[in-house]
Design a protein around this motif. Sequence first.
Motif, mmCIF file in Angstrom:
data_model
loop_
_atom_site.group_PDB
_atom_site.id
_atom_site.type_symbol
_atom_site.label_atom_id
_atom_site.label_comp_id
_atom_site.label_asym_id
_atom_site.label_seq_id
_atom_site.Cartn_x
_atom_site.Cartn_y
_atom_site.Cartn_z
ATOM 1 N N ARG A 1 13.032 2.011 2.101
ATOM 2 C CA ARG A 1 13.068 0.537 2.166
ATOM 3 C C ARG A 1 12.258 -0.012 3.333
ATOM 4 N NH1 ARG A 1 17.536 -2.428 -0.062
ATOM 5 N NH2 ARG A 1 17.714 -3.617 1.842
ATOM 6 N N ARG A 2 12.157 0.766 4.414
ATOM 7 C CA ARG A 2 11.442 0.252 5.595
ATOM 8 C C ARG A 2 9.983 -0.041 5.285
ATOM 9 N NH1 ARG A 2 13.402 5.025 9.384
ATOM 10 N NH2 ARG A 2 13.005 5.994 7.385
ATOM 11 N N GLU A 3 9.446 0.651 4.287
ATOM 12 C CA GLU A 3 8.041 0.410 3.914
ATOM 13 C C GLU A 3 7.853 -0.941 3.222
ATOM 14 O OE1 GLU A 3 6.294 3.626 1.771
ATOM 15 O OE2 GLU A 3 7.003 5.085 3.222
ATOM 16 N N LEU A 4 8.969 -1.547 2.834
ATOM 17 C CA LEU A 4 8.868 -2.848 2.176
ATOM 18 C C LEU A 4 9.159 -4.009 3.138
ATOM 19 C CD1 LEU A 4 10.433 -1.986 -1.276
ATOM 20 C CD2 LEU A 4 8.040 -2.142 -0.653
ATOM 21 N N LEU A 5 9.270 -3.675 4.414
ATOM 22 C CA LEU A 5 9.323 -4.731 5.432
ATOM 23 C C LEU A 5 7.867 -4.950 5.861
ATOM 24 C CD1 LEU A 5 10.717 -6.632 7.398
ATOM 25 C CD2 LEU A 5 11.114 -4.697 8.924
ATOM 26 N N LEU A 6 7.259 -5.995 5.301
ATOM 27 C CA LEU A 6 5.810 -6.182 5.466
ATOM 28 C C LEU A 6 5.521 -7.071 6.669
ATOM 29 C CD1 LEU A 6 4.957 -6.875 1.708
ATOM 30 C CD2 LEU A 6 5.011 -4.684 2.900
ATOM 31 N N ASP A 7 4.662 -6.594 7.560
ATOM 32 C CA ASP A 7 4.261 -7.434 8.689
ATOM 33 C C ASP A 7 2.931 -8.116 8.361
ATOM 34 O OD1 ASP A 7 2.368 -5.510 8.966
ATOM 35 O OD2 ASP A 7 3.106 -4.695 10.846
ATOM 36 N N LYS A 8 2.429 -8.867 9.315
ATOM 37 C CA LYS A 8 1.221 -9.671 9.071
ATOM 38 C C LYS A 8 0.031 -8.806 8.657
ATOM 39 C CE LYS A 8 -1.311 -12.213 12.057
ATOM 40 N NZ LYS A 8 -1.583 -13.088 13.178
ATOM 41 N N ASP A 9 -0.173 -7.705 9.356
ATOM 42 C CA ASP A 9 -1.326 -6.837 9.043
ATOM 43 C C ASP A 9 -1.227 -6.270 7.632
ATOM 44 O OD1 ASP A 9 -2.331 -7.302 11.490
ATOM 45 O OD2 ASP A 9 -1.631 -5.426 12.399
ATOM 46 N N ARG A 10 -0.026 -5.834 7.301
ATOM 47 C CA ARG A 10 0.157 -5.237 5.970
ATOM 48 C C ARG A 10 -0.041 -6.288 4.881
ATOM 49 N NH1 ARG A 10 4.161 -1.736 3.612
ATOM 50 N NH2 ARG A 10 3.043 -0.852 1.836
ATOM 51 N N LEU A 11 0.469 -7.494 5.127
ATOM 52 C CA LEU A 11 0.315 -8.567 4.131
ATOM 53 C C LEU A 11 -1.163 -8.932 3.947
ATOM 54 C CD1 LEU A 11 3.412 -10.646 5.183
ATOM 55 C CD2 LEU A 11 2.993 -9.853 2.858
ATOM 56 N N HIS A 12 -1.911 -8.922 5.051
ATOM 57 C CA HIS A 12 -3.356 -9.191 4.935
ATOM 58 C C HIS A 12 -4.054 -8.046 4.193
ATOM 59 C CE1 HIS A 12 -3.285 -12.371 8.231
ATOM 60 N NE2 HIS A 12 -3.891 -12.924 7.217
ATOM 61 N N ALA A 13 -3.637 -6.817 4.469
ATOM 62 C CA ALA A 13 -4.258 -5.656 3.801
ATOM 63 C C ALA A 13 -4.008 -5.715 2.293
ATOM 64 C CB ALA A 13 -3.706 -4.363 4.395
ATOM 65 N N ILE A 14 -2.805 -6.129 1.906
ATOM 66 C CA ILE A 14 -2.492 -6.253 0.461
ATOM 67 C C ILE A 14 -3.378 -7.336 -0.158
ATOM 68 C CG2 ILE A 14 -0.690 -6.904 -1.192
ATOM 69 C CD1 ILE A 14 1.343 -5.691 0.805
ATOM 70 N N GLY A 15 -3.578 -8.411 0.599
ATOM 71 C CA GLY A 15 -4.430 -9.509 0.120
ATOM 72 C C GLY A 15 -5.864 -9.052 -0.092
ATOM 73 N N GLN A 16 -6.325 -8.100 0.736
ATOM 74 C CA GLN A 16 -7.691 -7.583 0.594
ATOM 75 C C GLN A 16 -7.786 -6.598 -0.560
ATOM 76 O OE1 GLN A 16 -9.255 -9.704 2.636
ATOM 77 N NE2 GLN A 16 -10.386 -8.167 3.756
ATOM 78 N N GLU A 17 -6.690 -5.869 -0.779
ATOM 79 C CA GLU A 17 -6.732 -4.775 -1.761
ATOM 80 C C GLU A 17 -6.609 -5.248 -3.210
ATOM 81 O OE1 GLU A 17 -3.878 -1.728 -0.920
ATOM 82 O OE2 GLU A 17 -4.403 -0.602 -2.739
ATOM 83 N N PHE A 18 -5.736 -6.215 -3.442
ATOM 84 C CA PHE A 18 -5.431 -6.569 -4.832
ATOM 85 C C PHE A 18 -6.015 -7.936 -5.221
ATOM 86 C CE2 PHE A 18 -1.811 -3.804 -3.559
ATOM 87 C CZ PHE A 18 -2.119 -2.738 -4.388
ATOM 88 N N GLU A 19 -6.257 -8.066 -6.522
ATOM 89 C CA GLU A 19 -6.796 -9.321 -7.056
ATOM 90 C C GLU A 19 -5.733 -10.416 -6.914
ATOM 91 O OE1 GLU A 19 -8.349 -10.886 -11.374
ATOM 92 O OE2 GLU A 19 -7.894 -8.783 -11.130
ATOM 93 N N PRO A 20 -6.122 -11.604 -6.450
ATOM 94 C CA PRO A 20 -5.094 -12.666 -6.336
ATOM 95 C C PRO A 20 -4.677 -13.194 -7.695
ATOM 96 C CG PRO A 20 -7.260 -13.491 -5.668
ATOM 97 C CD PRO A 20 -7.435 -12.035 -5.982
#
Length: 193
Positions: free
Chosen positions: A142-161
């Motif tokens: 579950r700890r991997e699903l606590l998303l911080d700012k960097d991770r949220l930005h990385a997801i935004g770069q990785e996946f199609e909006p």
Amino acid sequence: MANESGNRARPALGQSVWGDLVTVGRAVGRAMRVSFVNLLRKPVTVHYPDVKRAYPDRFRGVLALTYDKETGEENCIGCRLCEYVCPPQVIKVEMLKAEKRNYAKTFTLELYACEFCELCVQVCPTDAIIMTKSFDLATADRRELLLDKDRLHAIGQEFEPSWAVGTGLRAMQAPAKAARAEGAHAKAEGPEE
Ligand code: SF4
Ligand code: SF4
């Protein structure tokens, strides 16, 4: 032996060895026929994750933060509207005040408790928080699903909006400009005598 409706009644299982063998043989034959028909059919499944289906146009998945495409700056101004509106209160934002604009000093999102209601996306004034065309964050920790700012930005770069962003959604729900202008005009003129 014929029953009341004139059909030959099947012997009940256990009454005759040969009868049982015929019944079981027929059942196996029917099952094999279904298996064989399915063997020749085009598969409806894909070998995920090697093969991925195209997501539907309106798919809204995992949340992410965005950068401004022209300046490369973070879009989030730390206003905390998303934090206030979030029903399960899974977003926490700390604002960093700066000269020209504000930023999010910290931004955390507890994805494991998110309801995917999209309210945070709808209220964001700068389209900083969006949903993406991905659901693929499965984990046993579950700890991997606590998303911080960097991770949220990385997801935004990785996946199609997703197609839906705050400004677009609000524009869709606003009354048409002509109707608004007409309403304002009628108000200014007052009730007819
Ligand atoms: S989608 Fe809904 S529940 Fe999830 S973070 Fe946004 S407002 Fe909260
Ligand atoms: S994501 Fe949007 S609503 Fe949330 S703090 Fe940043 S600018 Fe405000």
